[in-house]
Scaffold this active site. Sequence first.
Site, PDB file in Angstrom:
ATOM      1  N   ASP A   1      56.500  19.827 -82.356  1.00  0.00           N
ATOM      2  CA  ASP A   1      55.212  19.257 -81.507  1.00  0.00           C
ATOM      3  C   ASP A   1      55.145  17.903 -81.473  1.00  0.00           C
ATOM      4  O   ASP A   1      54.831  17.199 -82.587  1.00  0.00           O
ATOM      5  CB  ASP A   1      53.942  20.031 -82.408  1.00  0.00           C
ATOM      6  CG  ASP A   1      53.491  21.316 -82.136  1.00  0.00           C
ATOM      7  OD1 ASP A   1      54.418  22.021 -81.036  1.00  0.00           O
ATOM      8  OD2 ASP A   1      52.799  21.933 -82.378  1.00  0.00           O
TER       9      ASP A   1
ATOM     10  N   MET B   1      57.180  29.281 -75.343  1.00  0.00           N
ATOM     11  CA  MET B   1      56.506  29.558 -76.693  1.00  0.00           C
ATOM     12  C   MET B   1      55.224  30.294 -76.728  1.00  0.00           C
ATOM     13  O   MET B   1      54.316  29.954 -75.896  1.00  0.00           O
ATOM     14  CB  MET B   1      56.481  28.228 -77.609  1.00  0.00           C
ATOM     15  CG  MET B   1      55.825  28.380 -78.910  1.00  0.00           C
ATOM     16  SD  MET B   1      54.038  28.059 -78.836  1.00  0.00           S
ATOM     17  CE  MET B   1      53.947  26.427 -79.386  1.00  0.00           C
TER      18      MET B   1
ATOM     19  N   ASP C   1      45.777  13.908 -82.087  1.00  0.00           N
ATOM     20  CA  ASP C   1      46.709  14.525 -80.960  1.00  0.00           C
ATOM     21  C   ASP C   1      46.709  13.552 -79.802  1.00  0.00           C
ATOM     22  O   ASP C   1      46.575  13.873 -78.707  1.00  0.00           O
ATOM     23  CB  ASP C   1      45.683  15.704 -80.561  1.00  0.00           C
ATOM     24  CG  ASP C   1      45.988  16.947 -81.254  1.00  0.00           C
ATOM     25  OD1 ASP C   1      46.805  16.748 -82.108  1.00  0.00           O
ATOM     26  OD2 ASP C   1      45.169  17.810 -81.295  1.00  0.00           O
TER      27      ASP C   1
ATOM     28  N   GLU D   1      55.044  18.521 -86.588  1.00  0.00           N
ATOM     29  CA  GLU D   1      54.137  17.882 -85.584  1.00  0.00           C
ATOM     30  C   GLU D   1      53.998  16.588 -86.134  1.00  0.00           C
ATOM     31  O   GLU D   1      53.781  16.241 -87.074  1.00  0.00           O
ATOM     32  CB  GLU D   1      52.722  18.705 -85.458  1.00  0.00           C
ATOM     33  CG  GLU D   1      51.963  18.008 -84.563  1.00  0.00           C
ATOM     34  CD  GLU D   1      50.722  18.417 -84.180  1.00  0.00           C
ATOM     35  OE1 GLU D   1      50.758  19.788 -83.777  1.00  0.00           O
ATOM     36  OE2 GLU D   1      49.693  17.868 -84.020  1.00  0.00           O
TER      37      GLU D   1
ATOM     38  N   HIS E   1      50.808  15.745 -87.714  1.00  0.00           N
ATOM     39  CA  HIS E   1      50.598  16.403 -89.178  1.00  0.00           C
ATOM     40  C   HIS E   1      51.007  15.470 -90.269  1.00  0.00           C
ATOM     41  O   HIS E   1      50.521  15.570 -91.341  1.00  0.00           O
ATOM     42  CB  HIS E   1      50.828  17.758 -89.003  1.00  0.00           C
ATOM     43  CG  HIS E   1      50.141  18.388 -88.044  1.00  0.00           C
ATOM     44  ND1 HIS E   1      50.281  19.983 -87.863  1.00  0.00           N
ATOM     45  CD2 HIS E   1      48.946  18.365 -87.203  1.00  0.00           C
ATOM     46  CE1 HIS E   1      49.683  20.418 -86.941  1.00  0.00           C
ATOM     47  NE2 HIS E   1      48.690  19.416 -86.464  1.00  0.00           N
TER      48      HIS E   1
ATOM     49  N   ASP F   1      52.003  18.475 -78.020  1.00  0.00           N
ATOM     50  CA  ASP F   1      50.771  19.160 -78.688  1.00  0.00           C
ATOM     51  C   ASP F   1      49.767  18.335 -78.438  1.00  0.00           C
ATOM     52  O   ASP F   1      49.370  17.722 -79.704  1.00  0.00           O
ATOM     53  CB  ASP F   1      50.945  19.942 -79.772  1.00  0.00           C
ATOM     54  CG  ASP F   1      49.829  20.593 -80.326  1.00  0.00           C
ATOM     55  OD1 ASP F   1      49.039  20.816 -79.422  1.00  0.00           O
ATOM     56  OD2 ASP F   1      49.856  21.095 -81.518  1.00  0.00           O
TER      57      ASP F   1
ATOM     58  N   LYS G   1      50.471  21.643 -91.721  1.00  0.00           N
ATOM     59  CA  LYS G   1      49.463  20.514 -91.491  1.00  0.00           C
ATOM     60  C   LYS G   1      48.637  20.528 -92.915  1.00  0.00           C
ATOM     61  O   LYS G   1      48.184  21.285 -93.466  1.00  0.00           O
ATOM     62  CB  LYS G   1      48.469  21.042 -90.541  1.00  0.00           C
ATOM     63  CG  LYS G   1      47.563  20.101 -90.005  1.00  0.00           C
ATOM     64  CD  LYS G   1      46.586  20.347 -88.743  1.00  0.00           C
ATOM     65  CE  LYS G   1      45.665  19.277 -88.210  1.00  0.00           C
ATOM     66  NZ  LYS G   1      44.784  19.813 -87.116  1.00  0.00           N
TER      67      LYS G   1
ATOM     68  N   HIS H   1      48.418  30.335 -77.100  1.00  0.00           N
ATOM     69  CA  HIS H   1      47.836  31.223 -77.884  1.00  0.00           C
ATOM     70  C   HIS H   1      47.397  32.407 -77.187  1.00  0.00           C
ATOM     71  O   HIS H   1      47.133  32.431 -76.106  1.00  0.00           O
ATOM     72  CB  HIS H   1      46.579  30.731 -78.910  1.00  0.00           C
ATOM     73  CG  HIS H   1      46.748  29.451 -79.362  1.00  0.00           C
ATOM     74  ND1 HIS H   1      46.631  28.334 -78.748  1.00  0.00           N
ATOM     75  CD2 HIS H   1      46.955  29.181 -80.681  1.00  0.00           C
ATOM     76  CE1 HIS H   1      46.836  27.238 -79.424  1.00  0.00           C
ATOM     77  NE2 HIS H   1      46.920  27.765 -80.728  1.00  0.00           N
TER      78      HIS H   1
ATOM     79  N   ASP I   1      44.251  31.853 -75.261  1.00  0.00           N
ATOM     80  CA  ASP I   1      44.205  30.948 -74.299  1.00  0.00           C
ATOM     81  C   ASP I   1      44.277  31.634 -72.843  1.00  0.00           C
ATOM     82  O   ASP I   1      43.730  31.334 -72.109  1.00  0.00           O
ATOM     83  CB  ASP I   1      45.333  29.817 -74.406  1.00  0.00           C
ATOM     84  CG  ASP I   1      45.157  28.876 -75.604  1.00  0.00           C
ATOM     85  OD1 ASP I   1      44.161  28.934 -76.266  1.00  0.00           O
ATOM     86  OD2 ASP I   1      46.419  28.512 -75.911  1.00  0.00           O
TER      87      ASP I   1
ATOM     88  N   ASP J   1      42.534  14.245 -87.195  1.00  0.00           N
ATOM     89  CA  ASP J   1      43.540  14.894 -86.359  1.00  0.00           C
ATOM     90  C   ASP J   1      43.281  14.115 -84.838  1.00  0.00           C
ATOM     91  O   ASP J   1      42.270  14.608 -84.180  1.00  0.00           O
ATOM     92  CB  ASP J   1      43.521  16.326 -86.392  1.00  0.00           C
ATOM     93  CG  ASP J   1      44.540  16.993 -85.621  1.00  0.00           C
ATOM     94  OD1 ASP J   1      45.315  16.217 -85.234  1.00  0.00           O
ATOM     95  OD2 ASP J   1      44.253  18.142 -85.348  1.00  0.00           O
TER      96      ASP J   1
ATOM     97  N   GLU K   1      54.189  26.073 -88.906  1.00  0.00           N
ATOM     98  CA  GLU K   1      53.897  24.636 -88.366  1.00  0.00           C
ATOM     99  C   GLU K   1      53.029  24.180 -89.654  1.00  0.00           C
ATOM    100  O   GLU K   1      52.101  24.949 -89.660  1.00  0.00           O
ATOM    101  CB  GLU K   1      53.204  24.549 -87.291  1.00  0.00           C
ATOM    102  CG  GLU K   1      52.504  23.138 -86.660  1.00  0.00           C
ATOM    103  CD  GLU K   1      51.864  23.292 -85.322  1.00  0.00           C
ATOM    104  OE1 GLU K   1      51.886  24.166 -84.597  1.00  0.00           O
ATOM    105  OE2 GLU K   1      51.315  22.245 -85.016  1.00  0.00           O
TER     106      GLU K   1
HETATM  107  C1  GCO Z   1      46.497  21.634 -84.414  1.00  0.00           C
HETATM  108  C2  GCO Z   1      47.626  22.538 -84.334  1.00  0.00           C
HETATM  109  C3  GCO Z   1      47.941  23.415 -83.214  1.00  0.00           C
HETATM  110  C4  GCO Z   1      48.951  24.288 -83.015  1.00  0.00           C
HETATM  111  C5  GCO Z   1      48.704  25.358 -82.407  1.00  0.00           C
HETATM  112  C6  GCO Z   1      50.055  26.230 -82.094  1.00  0.00           C
HETATM  113  O1  GCO Z   1      46.292  20.694 -84.986  1.00  0.00           O
HETATM  114  O2  GCO Z   1      45.300  22.147 -83.898  1.00  0.00           O
HETATM  115  O3  GCO Z   1      48.541  21.548 -83.910  1.00  0.00           O
HETATM  116  O4  GCO Z   1      47.542  22.739 -81.880  1.00  0.00           O
HETATM  117  O5  GCO Z   1      50.103  23.582 -82.860  1.00  0.00           O
HETATM  118  O6  GCO Z   1      47.634  26.250 -82.563  1.00  0.00           O
HETATM  119  O7  GCO Z   1      50.005  27.103 -83.235  1.00  0.00           O
HETATM  120 MN    MN Z   2      50.654  21.599 -83.262  1.00  0.00          MN
HETATM  121 MN    MN Z   3      48.137  19.263 -84.419  1.00  0.00          MN
END
Ligand code: GCO
Ligand code: MN
Ligand code: MN
Length: 390
Positions: free
Chosen positions: A248, A91, A260, A220, A223, A290, A186, A57, A60, A258, A184
């Site tokens: 992702d 990306m 991850d 993802e 998500h 991700d 979610k 990002h 980041d 969430d 993306e």
């Molecule tokens: C989340 C998202 C993020 C995005 C990222 C890229 O759940 O926080 O998956 O990790 O993928 O912001 O745009």
């Molecule tokens: Mn993501």
């Molecule tokens: Mn995510």
Amino acid sequence: MADPYAPSPKDKFTFGLWTVGHTGKDPFGEPTRPRLTPAEIVDLLGEVEGVHGVNFHDNDLVPIDASSQQADQIKSEFARALRRTRLRVAMATTNLFGDPAFRDGAFTSNDAEVRAYAVHKTMRAMDLGAEFGAQVYVFWGGREGAETDASKDPVEAEDRFRRAIDFLCEYSIERGYGYRFALEAKPNEPRGHLYFPTTGHYLAFIQTLAHKDMVGVNPEVAHEHMAGLNFVHAVAAAISADKLFHIDLNDQEFGRFDQDYRFGSVNLKHAFFLVKLLEDHKYAGYRHFDAHAYRTADRADVIEFARGCMRTYLILREKARRWSADDQVRRILKQVARPSKDLDSLWGTYSRAHAETLLGMTFDRVAMASRTLPYERLDQRTMEILLGVD
Ligand code: GCO
Ligand code: MN
Ligand code: MN
């Protein structure tokens, strides 16, 4: 013997600065790992071995309040680290969720100044991504949603989002960046409800865009599982629409917040069918993890986490090959497929004659219903292959 599951840059595995650099901070607790600079994160990824590239990002890499001298210094250290490790930037994306200015949305905010700022910030972030050679540009609308629908008209929110994407497509074209945009979805988190909750919503939305050819999706695992859906089918819909521009990969218990998790660490069977799908359809894009390491992990364990994501993918790729070549699997698949070019061509293209022929046919429902479909046997064989039983 060489490790058959050792990743190579050809596999196009990527990680985000925000994933391997995650400090372990969560809504209930402070960081458990030190914050690393972007260059230090790249060095860590270099130690992992076999990684293709890194994603970021805007903030980041360059903090939102950095001066231009600070930005230049960070960028040159980052560029040196990329050269040292031979990693590339795959990306880029915009942080449109962290700053309190975006507390009620970015492109969809009720405040025209916030919307303009979101578009401005994205253009700047696109410039930054292009400076490092990013090819894919992801849009994740972390704050594009609502807790109460009293706050805004959701149709107006969709229109605002559409206008932003249309404008930013033009910007990419005019600057010659050649980006492919990947949207993306979610269902929730951090908002109570997000406007584009599933990949399917985005696949429909893309068809309404001015430059729909340059826009695809970034599904993802976590998500779609948060929404209780079958991720493999979501990705299949994207592949079938020629819209799988990025992916992702992570993992997630159904019905939980969430998480991850490391790829393949929760739902092994879904992960298997996902890898098989991507490989069967020769997905050629980046495979982005991700995900982040458990809050208990130290630096060495973060490296194990990153290695584990790639290793599990490659083990499942090998399992998918074995599955496709397995005698029992092949026999059952042959038994259940009853092809007929003649029958298919009857309704493959419409003509009145075809319709008349089809209308005039009689079908033996009892015979159709009595054909054997040994899916229990097929699934058990799948499980045995997955469990390593020959
Ligand atoms: C989340 C998202 C993020 C995005 C990222 C890229 O759940 O926080 O998956 O990790 O993928 O912001 O745009
Ligand atoms: Mn993501
Ligand atoms: Mn995510």
